[in-house]
Write a protein that holds these residues in place. Structure first.
Motif, PDB file in Angstrom:
ATOM      1  N   ILE A   1      -4.873   0.283 -15.230  1.00  0.00           N
ATOM      2  CA  ILE A   1      -4.731  -0.936 -16.030  1.00  0.00           C
ATOM      3  C   ILE A   1      -4.490  -0.583 -17.486  1.00  0.00           C
ATOM      4  O   ILE A   1      -3.620  -1.172 -18.141  1.00  0.00           O
ATOM      5  CB  ILE A   1      -5.987  -1.825 -15.867  1.00  0.00           C
ATOM      6  N   CYS A   2      -5.250   0.387 -17.994  1.00  0.00           N
ATOM      7  CA  CYS A   2      -5.050   0.808 -19.391  1.00  0.00           C
ATOM      8  C   CYS A   2      -3.630   1.334 -19.595  1.00  0.00           C
ATOM      9  O   CYS A   2      -2.977   1.007 -20.590  1.00  0.00           O
ATOM     10  CB  CYS A   2      -6.074   1.875 -19.773  1.00  0.00           C
ATOM     11  N   PHE A   3      -3.173   2.118 -18.637  1.00  0.00           N
ATOM     12  CA  PHE A   3      -1.818   2.658 -18.730  1.00  0.00           C
ATOM     13  C   PHE A   3      -0.789   1.525 -18.709  1.00  0.00           C
ATOM     14  O   PHE A   3       0.149   1.492 -19.514  1.00  0.00           O
ATOM     15  CB  PHE A   3      -1.588   3.627 -17.559  1.00  0.00           C
ATOM     16  N   LEU A   4      -0.987   0.569 -17.777  1.00  0.00           N
ATOM     17  CA  LEU A   4      -0.044  -0.551 -17.666  1.00  0.00           C
ATOM     18  C   LEU A   4      -0.101  -1.457 -18.894  1.00  0.00           C
ATOM     19  O   LEU A   4       0.931  -1.983 -19.324  1.00  0.00           O
ATOM     20  CB  LEU A   4      -0.339  -1.364 -16.394  1.00  0.00           C
TER      21      LEU A   4
ATOM     22  N   SER B   1      14.019  -5.722 -19.534  1.00  0.00           N
ATOM     23  CA  SER B   1      12.675  -5.585 -20.111  1.00  0.00           C
ATOM     24  C   SER B   1      11.759  -6.690 -19.604  1.00  0.00           C
ATOM     25  O   SER B   1      10.590  -6.457 -19.288  1.00  0.00           O
ATOM     26  CB  SER B   1      12.730  -5.632 -21.636  1.00  0.00           C
ATOM     27  N   GLU B   2      12.285  -7.907 -19.520  1.00  0.00           N
ATOM     28  CA  GLU B   2      11.499  -9.043 -19.018  1.00  0.00           C
ATOM     29  C   GLU B   2      11.118  -8.837 -17.552  1.00  0.00           C
ATOM     30  O   GLU B   2       9.986  -9.109 -17.152  1.00  0.00           O
ATOM     31  CB  GLU B   2      12.290 -10.344 -19.199  1.00  0.00           C
ATOM     32  N   GLU B   3      12.093  -8.341 -16.753  1.00  0.00           N
ATOM     33  CA  GLU B   3      11.789  -8.065 -15.343  1.00  0.00           C
ATOM     34  C   GLU B   3      10.688  -7.006 -15.226  1.00  0.00           C
ATOM     35  O   GLU B   3       9.769  -7.146 -14.419  1.00  0.00           O
ATOM     36  CB  GLU B   3      13.048  -7.600 -14.610  1.00  0.00           C
ATOM     37  N   ASN B   4      10.799  -5.963 -16.056  1.00  0.00           N
ATOM     38  CA  ASN B   4       9.774  -4.909 -16.045  1.00  0.00           C
ATOM     39  C   ASN B   4       8.409  -5.463 -16.458  1.00  0.00           C
ATOM     40  O   ASN B   4       7.382  -5.119 -15.879  1.00  0.00           O
ATOM     41  CB  ASN B   4      10.158  -3.756 -16.974  1.00  0.00           C
TER      42      ASN B   4
ATOM     43  N   GLN C   1      -6.488  -6.354 -10.841  1.00  0.00           N
ATOM     44  CA  GLN C   1      -7.632  -7.200 -11.177  1.00  0.00           C
ATOM     45  C   GLN C   1      -8.261  -7.775  -9.913  1.00  0.00           C
ATOM     46  O   GLN C   1      -9.483  -7.858  -9.801  1.00  0.00           O
ATOM     47  CB  GLN C   1      -7.206  -8.337 -12.126  1.00  0.00           C
ATOM     48  N   GLU C   2      -7.424  -8.142  -8.933  1.00  0.00           N
ATOM     49  CA  GLU C   2      -7.948  -8.644  -7.655  1.00  0.00           C
ATOM     50  C   GLU C   2      -8.762  -7.549  -6.954  1.00  0.00           C
ATOM     51  O   GLU C   2      -9.826  -7.827  -6.400  1.00  0.00           O
ATOM     52  CB  GLU C   2      -6.803  -9.101  -6.756  1.00  0.00           C
ATOM     53  N   LYS C   3      -8.262  -6.310  -6.984  1.00  0.00           N
ATOM     54  CA  LYS C   3      -9.004  -5.204  -6.369  1.00  0.00           C
ATOM     55  C   LYS C   3     -10.344  -5.004  -7.063  1.00  0.00           C
ATOM     56  O   LYS C   3     -11.363  -4.766  -6.408  1.00  0.00           O
ATOM     57  CB  LYS C   3      -8.189  -3.912  -6.433  1.00  0.00           C
ATOM     58  N   ILE C   4     -10.348  -5.101  -8.391  1.00  0.00           N
ATOM     59  CA  ILE C   4     -11.605  -4.967  -9.132  1.00  0.00           C
ATOM     60  C   ILE C   4     -12.568  -6.064  -8.715  1.00  0.00           C
ATOM     61  O   ILE C   4     -13.750  -5.809  -8.456  1.00  0.00           O
ATOM     62  CB  ILE C   4     -11.350  -5.007 -10.657  1.00  0.00           C
ATOM     63  N   ASN C   5     -12.071  -7.313  -8.643  1.00  0.00           N
ATOM     64  CA  ASN C   5     -12.923  -8.436  -8.253  1.00  0.00           C
ATOM     65  C   ASN C   5     -13.467  -8.240  -6.843  1.00  0.00           C
ATOM     66  O   ASN C   5     -14.646  -8.507  -6.579  1.00  0.00           O
ATOM     67  CB  ASN C   5     -12.143  -9.749  -8.348  1.00  0.00           C
TER      68      ASN C   5
ATOM     69  N   GLU D   1       2.402  -8.452 -12.648  1.00  0.00           N
ATOM     70  CA  GLU D   1       2.026  -8.625 -11.242  1.00  0.00           C
ATOM     71  C   GLU D   1       1.114  -7.480 -10.793  1.00  0.00           C
ATOM     72  O   GLU D   1       0.129  -7.696 -10.086  1.00  0.00           O
ATOM     73  CB  GLU D   1       3.273  -8.690 -10.358  1.00  0.00           C
ATOM     74  N   LYS D   2       1.454  -6.257 -11.216  1.00  0.00           N
ATOM     75  CA  LYS D   2       0.605  -5.107 -10.865  1.00  0.00           C
ATOM     76  C   LYS D   2      -0.791  -5.250 -11.471  1.00  0.00           C
ATOM     77  O   LYS D   2      -1.790  -4.947 -10.832  1.00  0.00           O
ATOM     78  CB  LYS D   2       1.255  -3.805 -11.338  1.00  0.00           C
TER      79      LYS D   2
END
Length: 193
Positions: A74-77, A140-143, A155-159, A149-150
């Protein structure tokens, strides 16, 4: 009463006493056997609980390791998203600057017929540059959307991981583990986590 009757009476009392002693010994042996069986069952239950606790601790360690990895990602993203936003702002600024240049060139075109052909080429080049920048901005917007989304997935995995941990700590097994550790502590035994 004569001696024979007295002996009979004593004999009957002794036999009755022997039967009572024999029955008491049988009852004692039955109680000892039952206590031994209960102790063995408790020891087996304790060993199973210890094994389950060990497995749970391993799962918890794995979950924590996964959380650390997810947090690192997450920090990297977030760094990537920040960079993409900066690039987007830069591209928007470039587009604004290029549009301003196009306006200036258009005004100059109206003022000078002699420079008209030259200015058209400059404008066409600027338009190509604008389209290139728009295309880069679109990518850039697509990225950025893909990265968001990632982030949502992570965040869902953390939850989910936090829910699993809360579920484990509220389970009867976890409560049994806490009681077991308190019991060990009250008995003066070292409470190993």
């Amino acid at each position: 009463m004569n001696n024979t009757e007295q002996l009979k009476t004593v004999w009957q009392v002794l036999e009755s006493r022997d039967r009572a002693v024999f029955q008491a010994r049988q009852e004692r042996d039955r109680i000892i056997l039952k206590a031994q069986q209960e102790y063995d069952d408790l020891a087996q239950t304790s060993a199973e609980a210890h094994n389950k606790l060990y497995d749970t601790q391993l799962q918890l360690a794995d979950t924590i390791q996964e959380l650390v990895e997810v947090n690192r990602k997450i920090c990297f993203l977030e760094g990537d998203v920040k960079q993409l936003r900066e690039e987007q702002e830069h591209h928007i600024k470039l587009i604004g600057e290029l549009r301003a240049e196009v306006r200036d060139l258009t005004q100059q075109l109206q003022l000078s017929q002699a420079k008209q052909e030259s200015l058209k080429q400059v404008i066409e080049q600027r338009d190509i540059t604008i389209e290139d920048i728009k295309e880069q901005l679109h990518h850039s917007e697509e990225n950025r959307i893909s990265l968001l989304e990632k982030i949502d997935q992570l965040q869902e995995k953390i939850n989910e991981s936090e829910a699993i941990i809360v579920g484990m700590e509220s389970s009867k097994f976890w409560q049994l583990r806490e009681r077991f550790l308190r019991l060990k502590k009250s008995l003066g035994m070292k409470a190993e986590e």
